[in-house]
Design an enzyme around this catalytic site. Structure first.
Site, PDB file in Angstrom:
ATOM      1  N   LYS A 133       0.835  -1.202   0.000  1.00 56.43           N
ATOM      2  CA  LYS A 133       0.000   0.000   0.000  1.00 56.43           C
ATOM      3  C   LYS A 133       0.875   1.260   0.000  1.00 56.43           C
ATOM      4  O   LYS A 133       0.642   2.189  -0.764  1.00 56.43           O
ATOM      5  CB  LYS A 133      -0.941  -0.003   1.220  1.00 56.43           C
ATOM      6  CG  LYS A 133      -1.936  -1.169   1.251  1.00 56.43           C
ATOM      7  CD  LYS A 133      -2.960  -1.061   0.152  1.00 56.43           C
ATOM      8  CE  LYS A 133      -3.994  -2.167   0.178  1.00 56.43           C
ATOM      9  NZ  LYS A 133      -3.512  -3.539   0.051  1.00 56.43           N
ATOM     10  N   LYS A 168      -7.864   1.254   4.028  1.00 55.29           N
ATOM     11  CA  LYS A 168      -7.131   0.022   3.703  1.00 55.29           C
ATOM     12  C   LYS A 168      -6.118  -0.309   4.788  1.00 55.29           C
ATOM     13  O   LYS A 168      -5.233   0.498   5.059  1.00 55.29           O
ATOM     14  CB  LYS A 168      -6.367   0.202   2.379  1.00 55.29           C
ATOM     15  CG  LYS A 168      -7.195   0.785   1.263  1.00 55.29           C
ATOM     16  CD  LYS A 168      -6.387   0.905  -0.019  1.00 55.29           C
ATOM     17  CE  LYS A 168      -7.237   1.577  -1.090  1.00 55.29           C
ATOM     18  NZ  LYS A 168      -6.624   1.496  -2.422  1.00 55.29           N
ATOM     19  N   ARG A 218      -6.244  -4.598 -13.078  1.00 49.35           N
ATOM     20  CA  ARG A 218      -4.949  -5.181 -12.717  1.00 49.35           C
ATOM     21  C   ARG A 218      -4.073  -5.191 -13.963  1.00 49.35           C
ATOM     22  O   ARG A 218      -4.459  -5.739 -15.003  1.00 49.35           O
ATOM     23  CB  ARG A 218      -5.160  -6.614 -12.200  1.00 49.35           C
ATOM     24  CG  ARG A 218      -3.925  -7.516 -12.146  1.00 49.35           C
ATOM     25  CD  ARG A 218      -2.799  -6.969 -11.290  1.00 49.35           C
ATOM     26  NE  ARG A 218      -3.188  -6.548  -9.967  1.00 49.35           N
ATOM     27  CZ  ARG A 218      -3.239  -7.370  -8.906  1.00 49.35           C
ATOM     28  NH1 ARG A 218      -2.926  -8.638  -9.038  1.00 49.35           N
ATOM     29  NH2 ARG A 218      -3.581  -6.897  -7.722  1.00 49.35           N
ATOM     30  N   ARG A 232     -11.529  -5.860 -13.242  1.00 51.92           N
ATOM     31  CA  ARG A 232     -12.345  -6.585 -12.262  1.00 51.92           C
ATOM     32  C   ARG A 232     -13.484  -5.665 -11.846  1.00 51.92           C
ATOM     33  O   ARG A 232     -13.254  -4.577 -11.324  1.00 51.92           O
ATOM     34  CB  ARG A 232     -11.484  -6.965 -11.050  1.00 51.92           C
ATOM     35  CG  ARG A 232     -10.385  -7.964 -11.423  1.00 51.92           C
ATOM     36  CD  ARG A 232      -9.267  -7.955 -10.428  1.00 51.92           C
ATOM     37  NE  ARG A 232      -8.641  -6.661 -10.316  1.00 51.92           N
ATOM     38  CZ  ARG A 232      -7.666  -6.367  -9.453  1.00 51.92           C
ATOM     39  NH1 ARG A 232      -7.224  -7.280  -8.630  1.00 51.92           N
ATOM     40  NH2 ARG A 232      -7.124  -5.172  -9.412  1.00 51.92           N
ATOM     41  N   ARG A 240     -16.079  -3.455  -3.529  1.00 52.68           N
ATOM     42  CA  ARG A 240     -14.735  -3.913  -3.868  1.00 52.68           C
ATOM     43  C   ARG A 240     -14.762  -4.759  -5.143  1.00 52.68           C
ATOM     44  O   ARG A 240     -15.711  -5.516  -5.352  1.00 52.68           O
ATOM     45  CB  ARG A 240     -14.151  -4.766  -2.731  1.00 52.68           C
ATOM     46  CG  ARG A 240     -14.014  -4.034  -1.413  1.00 52.68           C
ATOM     47  CD  ARG A 240     -13.739  -4.995  -0.271  1.00 52.68           C
ATOM     48  NE  ARG A 240     -14.843  -5.923  -0.049  1.00 52.68           N
ATOM     49  CZ  ARG A 240     -14.819  -6.938   0.807  1.00 52.68           C
ATOM     50  NH1 ARG A 240     -13.736  -7.166   1.518  1.00 52.68           N
ATOM     51  NH2 ARG A 240     -15.855  -7.722   0.936  1.00 52.68           N
ATOM     52  N   ASP A 280      -2.728  -1.840  -9.527  1.00 53.43           N
ATOM     53  CA  ASP A 280      -4.182  -1.680  -9.603  1.00 53.43           C
ATOM     54  C   ASP A 280      -4.479  -0.237  -9.978  1.00 53.43           C
ATOM     55  O   ASP A 280      -3.924   0.691  -9.370  1.00 53.43           O
ATOM     56  CB  ASP A 280      -4.842  -2.001  -8.261  1.00 53.43           C
ATOM     57  CG  ASP A 280      -4.762  -3.482  -7.910  1.00 53.43           C
ATOM     58  OD1 ASP A 280      -4.455  -4.291  -8.814  1.00 53.43           O
ATOM     59  OD2 ASP A 280      -5.005  -3.821  -6.746  1.00 53.43           O
ATOM     60  N   GLU A 288      -2.760   0.827  -5.962  1.00 53.88           N
ATOM     61  CA  GLU A 288      -1.975  -0.173  -5.228  1.00 53.88           C
ATOM     62  C   GLU A 288      -0.902  -0.761  -6.140  1.00 53.88           C
ATOM     63  O   GLU A 288      -1.131  -0.925  -7.340  1.00 53.88           O
ATOM     64  CB  GLU A 288      -2.912  -1.307  -4.757  1.00 53.88           C
ATOM     65  CG  GLU A 288      -2.282  -2.205  -3.757  1.00 53.88           C
ATOM     66  CD  GLU A 288      -3.067  -3.490  -3.486  1.00 53.88           C
ATOM     67  OE1 GLU A 288      -2.705  -4.157  -2.522  1.00 53.88           O
ATOM     68  OE2 GLU A 288      -3.999  -3.839  -4.239  1.00 53.88           O
ATOM     69  N   ASN A 290       1.133  -4.195  -6.131  1.00 52.84           N
ATOM     70  CA  ASN A 290       1.302  -5.507  -5.492  1.00 52.84           C
ATOM     71  C   ASN A 290       2.664  -6.071  -5.856  1.00 52.84           C
ATOM     72  O   ASN A 290       2.949  -6.288  -7.033  1.00 52.84           O
ATOM     73  CB  ASN A 290       0.206  -6.459  -5.966  1.00 52.84           C
ATOM     74  CG  ASN A 290      -1.163  -6.019  -5.476  1.00 52.84           C
ATOM     75  OD1 ASN A 290      -1.603  -6.416  -4.413  1.00 52.84           O
ATOM     76  ND2 ASN A 290      -1.815  -5.145  -6.242  1.00 52.84           N
TER      77      ASN A 290
HETATM   78  N1  LIG Z   1      -9.689   4.836  -3.980  1.00 55.11           N
HETATM   79  C1  LIG Z   1     -10.623   3.918  -4.181  1.00 55.11           C
HETATM   80  N2  LIG Z   1     -11.884   4.256  -4.570  1.00 55.11           N
HETATM   81  C2  LIG Z   1     -12.847   3.320  -4.746  1.00 55.11           C
HETATM   82  N3  LIG Z   1     -12.646   2.012  -4.581  1.00 55.11           N
HETATM   83  C3  LIG Z   1     -11.422   1.602  -4.212  1.00 55.11           C
HETATM   84  C4  LIG Z   1     -10.349   2.520  -3.988  1.00 55.11           C
HETATM   85  N4  LIG Z   1      -9.247   1.820  -3.642  1.00 55.11           N
HETATM   86  C5  LIG Z   1      -9.609   0.526  -3.627  1.00 55.11           C
HETATM   87  N5  LIG Z   1     -10.916   0.381  -3.964  1.00 55.11           N
HETATM   88  C6  LIG Z   1     -11.663  -0.879  -4.058  1.00 55.11           C
HETATM   89  O1  LIG Z   1     -11.195  -1.757  -3.052  1.00 55.11           O
HETATM   90  C7  LIG Z   1     -10.648  -2.941  -3.622  1.00 55.11           C
HETATM   91  C8  LIG Z   1      -9.380  -3.342  -2.907  1.00 55.11           C
HETATM   92  O2  LIG Z   1      -8.437  -2.275  -2.858  1.00 55.11           O
HETATM   93  P1  LIG Z   1      -6.882  -2.433  -3.057  1.00 55.11           P
HETATM   94  O3  LIG Z   1      -6.257  -1.132  -2.702  1.00 55.11           O
HETATM   95  O4  LIG Z   1      -6.585  -2.935  -4.416  1.00 55.11           O
HETATM   96  O5  LIG Z   1      -6.467  -3.490  -1.918  1.00 55.11           O
HETATM   97  P2  LIG Z   1      -6.329  -5.100  -1.955  1.00 55.11           P
HETATM   98  O6  LIG Z   1      -6.625  -5.559  -3.353  1.00 55.11           O
HETATM   99  O7  LIG Z   1      -4.908  -5.337  -1.568  1.00 55.11           O
HETATM  100  O8  LIG Z   1      -7.271  -5.614  -0.936  1.00 55.11           O
HETATM  101  C9  LIG Z   1     -10.417  -2.620  -5.083  1.00 55.11           C
HETATM  102  O9  LIG Z   1     -10.616  -3.770  -5.870  1.00 55.11           O
HETATM  103  C10 LIG Z   1     -11.425  -1.542  -5.388  1.00 55.11           C
HETATM  104  O10 LIG Z   1     -12.636  -2.119  -5.823  1.00 55.11           O
HETATM  105 MG   LIG Z   2      -5.877  -4.794  -5.113  1.00 56.57          MG
END
Ligand SMILES: Nc1ncnc2c1ncn2[C@@H]1O[C@H](COP(=O)(O)OP(=O)(O)O)[C@@H](O)[C@H]1O
Ligand SMILES: [Mg+2]
Length: 324
Positions: A133, A168, A218, A232, A240, A280, A288, A290
């Site tokens: 992150k 997060k 991704r 996705r 999410r 991402d 993000e 990864n």
């Molecule tokens: N800034 C954002 N605004 C809206 N949705 C978000 C945002 N950041 C993440 N998300 C949603 O949350 C999910 C997970 O976030 P992510 O930062 O990719 O963490 P991880 O995949 O490691 O759990 C993403 O797939 C997305 O749908």
């Molecule tokens: Mg992610």
């Protein structure tokens, strides 16, 4: 050549979904030996990084009716031995997050490997330094407005007046612990308390991007270059987009804006030896990076009729032959 994969226990992997298995298959298909181990089976013996290793042979998944289908017994352990990892040409560190203290010890053991002899993907030093992150914070021009804090007042102040915020945990993956925050939520204080363990652990809070409804893309990068992407889309009952929480995967292209983001990241990723990463991107913003065990290969392969695992293994072969 000999390829070692440090993984979560093999019987826990999903051959039709996990990128690690795609790379293991590709290594085997190219005539390499495939060895596996887990972080807990690494040691230092006679000053060298050492592991209890299993050599495996895989039955490859097959694409049937647009789905990867694996045989019930999709791997066979053909040899078990303890040996120096220095005998390996490449070591893939593919343990899933969270990055725990034992995970960091494993990377410190891998630090002993001579990079001239054994290519470690990703570089152990980079895995120690780059939180998935926080690493994105190094690219402030391409991320949404973001704070990192364990302070309730700081987080509340950030949330006020916004359409929403996304909280997060810094060590999470696959959507775990990701929360939508809104100032009017009667649970807001409690959500912040639970997530920060009552002010003891920082979390990230990001501006909520409404474009997340159209997908969380991704993009897989190999030494800073995009080799494939998959979108996705959240299921509708869930904000999410992660596949692990029901996000629907759809074919996609890489946009000029995303290409621009990649070109901003590339020099740093290359310098840090973060060879294989999954970024991402939501609505043209990086959310993000990864670095530990990014996934997506199986889905991209299926949707775009490519074989990214093969591309990764070929890249390793070229990298090693240049170093010879
Ligand atoms: N800034 C954002 N605004 C809206 N949705 C978000 C945002 N950041 C993440 N998300 C949603 O949350 C999910 C997970 O976030 P992510 O930062 O990719 O963490 P991880 O995949 O490691 O759990 C993403 O797939 C997305 O749908
Ligand atoms: Mg992610």
């Amino acid at each position: 050549m000999k390829f070692a994969f440090i993984i979560d226990p093999l019987n826990k992997l999903d051959p039709g979904h996990d990128s690690t298995v795609a790379m293991m298959e590709a290594a085997q298909a190219s005539g390499h030996e495939v060895w596996v181990t887990v972080a807990e089976k690494l040691s230092i013996v006679k000053g060298q990084a050492w592991a209890l290793l299993e050599r495996v042979e895989l039955e490859f998944v097959e694409l049937i009716d647009d789905r990867w289908v694996a045989q019930e017994n999709w791997y066979r352990v053909v040899e078990v031995t303890g040996r120096s990892l220095q005998e390996m040409n490449a070591v893939f560190m593919r343990t899933d997050p969270p990055v725990t203290i034992p995970y960091l010890y494993a990377t410190q053991i891998l630090d002993l490997l001579d990079p001239e002899k054994t290519l470690v993907i990703n570089s152990p030093r980079a895995l120690q330094a780059a939180n998935e992150k926080l690493y994105a914070m190094q690219f402030p021009d391409v991320i949404p407005e973001t704070i990192v804090s364990q302070d309730k007042l700081v987080i509340r102040e950030f949330i006020e007046g916004r359409e929403g915020g996304v909280l997060k945990p810094l060590g999470g993956k696959a959507g775990e612990g990701i929360l939508f925050l809104h100032e009017s939520d009667r649970n807001l204080n409690s959500l912040i308390e639970i997530s920060t363990k009552w002010g003891k652990e920082p979390v990230m809070v990001q501006d909520y991007l409404p474009a997340a409804k159209e997908g969380d893309k991704r993009i897989i990068l190999l030494e800073g270059e995009a080799i494939g992407a998959v979108n996705r889309i959240p299921s509708g009952k869930e904000f999410r987009g992660n596949m692990a929480v029901g996000g629907r995967v759809v074919k996609t292209e890489i946009t000029p804006r995303e290409q621009e983001i990649i070109s901003i990241l590339a020099p740093k990723l290359q310098a840090d030896k973060l060879y294989f990463v999954g970024i991402d991107v939501i609505g043209g913003y990086l959310t993000e990076i990864n670095v530990t065990s990014p996934t997506g290969i199986r889905e991209i392969d299926r949707l775009n009729n490519v074989r990214l695992g093969k591309q990764v293994i070929q890249w390793v072969e070229e990298k090693l032959s240049v170093e010879d």
